[in-house]
Scaffold this active site. Structure first.
Site, short mmCIF file in Angstrom:
data_model
loop_
_atom_site.label_atom_id
_atom_site.label_comp_id
_atom_site.label_asym_id
_atom_site.label_seq_id
_atom_site.Cartn_x
_atom_site.Cartn_y
_atom_site.Cartn_z
N ASP A 42 1.11 -1.13 -0.20
CA ASP A 42 -0.20 0.44 0.10
C ASP A 42 1.01 1.20 0.42
OD1 ASP A 42 0.84 -0.13 2.24
OD2 ASP A 42 -1.04 -0.02 3.29
N SER A 43 1.83 1.21 -0.18
CA SER A 43 2.81 2.18 -0.52
C SER A 43 2.42 2.89 -1.67
CB SER A 43 4.50 2.12 -0.25
OG SER A 43 4.53 0.28 -1.16
N ASP A 81 -1.70 -6.31 0.14
CA ASP A 81 -1.52 -5.72 1.45
C ASP A 81 -2.93 -5.60 1.85
OD1 ASP A 81 0.59 -4.19 3.61
OD2 ASP A 81 1.20 -3.18 1.98
N LYS A 110 -0.61 -9.48 3.45
CA LYS A 110 0.14 -8.91 4.36
C LYS A 110 -0.98 -7.82 5.17
CE LYS A 110 3.56 -6.25 3.43
NZ LYS A 110 3.52 -4.52 4.32
N GLU A 112 -0.81 -5.61 9.33
CA GLU A 112 -0.04 -4.82 10.05
C GLU A 112 -0.45 -5.13 11.26
OE1 GLU A 112 0.11 -0.73 8.66
OE2 GLU A 112 1.36 -1.11 6.62
N GLU A 176 9.84 -3.24 9.69
CA GLU A 176 9.92 -2.39 9.29
C GLU A 176 10.54 -1.50 10.52
OE1 GLU A 176 7.39 -0.55 6.71
OE2 GLU A 176 8.39 1.27 6.71
O1 KIV Z 1 3.55 -0.98 1.98
C1 KIV Z 1 4.62 -1.64 1.10
O2 KIV Z 1 5.25 -0.88 0.20
C2 KIV Z 1 5.04 -2.38 2.39
C3 KIV Z 1 6.88 -2.79 2.66
C4 KIV Z 1 7.59 -1.22 2.17
C5 KIV Z 1 6.67 -3.28 3.48
O3 KIV Z 1 4.49 -2.89 3.62
#
Ligand code: KIV
Length: 245
Positions: A42-43, A81, A110, A112, A176
């Protein structure tokens, strides 16, 4: 268990797990040749959309980018994510992760968090949805973007959270910006691989945002080594095109 996940688990204490983010097909198909795991992170909210935080990323955005990435990823494990506020409780998490898996054909999701999400993780795992954990800086909810593991209460909490996540059934955990000593300790204590981002070379694998690695973003994070300057390459190609036309 998914064969690709088994392969990642087998790497523990043998060889490093290579991971990168991808947000679209063409880049993903290049990464697929060299990575064990491709993450639709989600970056993308900050990298592609200029959002102030990942809080603004929606499930639809993740689904659309993941569909594109899926076309490029054949060999690697594809993880997506779960965006902010799509897994506030087990029911919501199950509904949204099922939708994500169905629409994108990704291999895993994934999430958090630590103790707070344990019952959610258990529900997903019980329903055959493979889950990757994420500890340390948690961009979806973080107030202070500072390295984790300097204070004793942080050390104890992260150690405990990592063990709880492992017990709940995650197949791997992203760490992270976790201090070296703590990242090393967590890695040693777990049977599943840790994947570091800014968390030292002692993790079982590494992940970075692809745009940072190739010099396409303006990021100046001190733990990111730039392996190329793609901005410059595109610039000179387009400049040459301009003069040819
Ligand atoms: O959102 C993302 O790209 C991430 C990674 C940087 C681990 O969670």
């Amino acid at each position: 268990m998914n064969k690709k996940i088994k392969n990642i688990l087998r790497k523990k204490n043998k060889s490093k797990v290579i991971c990168l983010t991808a947000y679209s097909k063409n880049v993903a198909s290049i990464l697929d040749k060299h990575c064990d795991l491709v993450l639709v992170g989600d970056s993308l909210g900050s990298v592609l959309y200029n959002y102030k935080s990942t809080k603004e990323v929606s499930l639809d955005i993740m689904i659309n980018h993941s569909k594109s990435v899926r076309m490029g990823v054949k060999k690697s494990l594809m993880v997506v994510d779960m965006p902010y506020k799509t897994y506030r409780n087990s029911k919501e998490a199950l509904k949204n992760s099922k939708l994500l898996m169905k629409k994108t054909k990704c291999d895993a999701v994934k999430l958090e968090g630590g103790k707070r999400i344990i019952s959610i993780v258990k529900t997903l795992v019980k329903n055959k949805i493979p889950v990757m954990g994420h500890l340390g800086i948690l961009p979806q909810t973080e107030k202070k973007f500072t390295f984790k593991g300097k204070k004793i209460n942080e050390v104890n909490k992260l150690l405990k959270d990592s063990k709880l996540l492992e017990k709940a059934g995650v197949f791997s955990i992203v760490l992270e910006c976790v201090e070296t000593k703590l990242a090393k300790k967590i890695t040693r204590h777990l049977k599943i691989p840790t994947i570091g981002i800014g968390s030292s070379a002692f993790c079982d694998g590494q992940v970075l945002v692809i745009d940072d690695l190739i010099g396409l973003s303006k990021s100046k994070l001190r733990f990111v080594k730039k392996y190329s300057n793609v901005s410059q390459i595109i610039n000179s190609a387009v400049k040459n095109y301009n003069s040819d036309v």
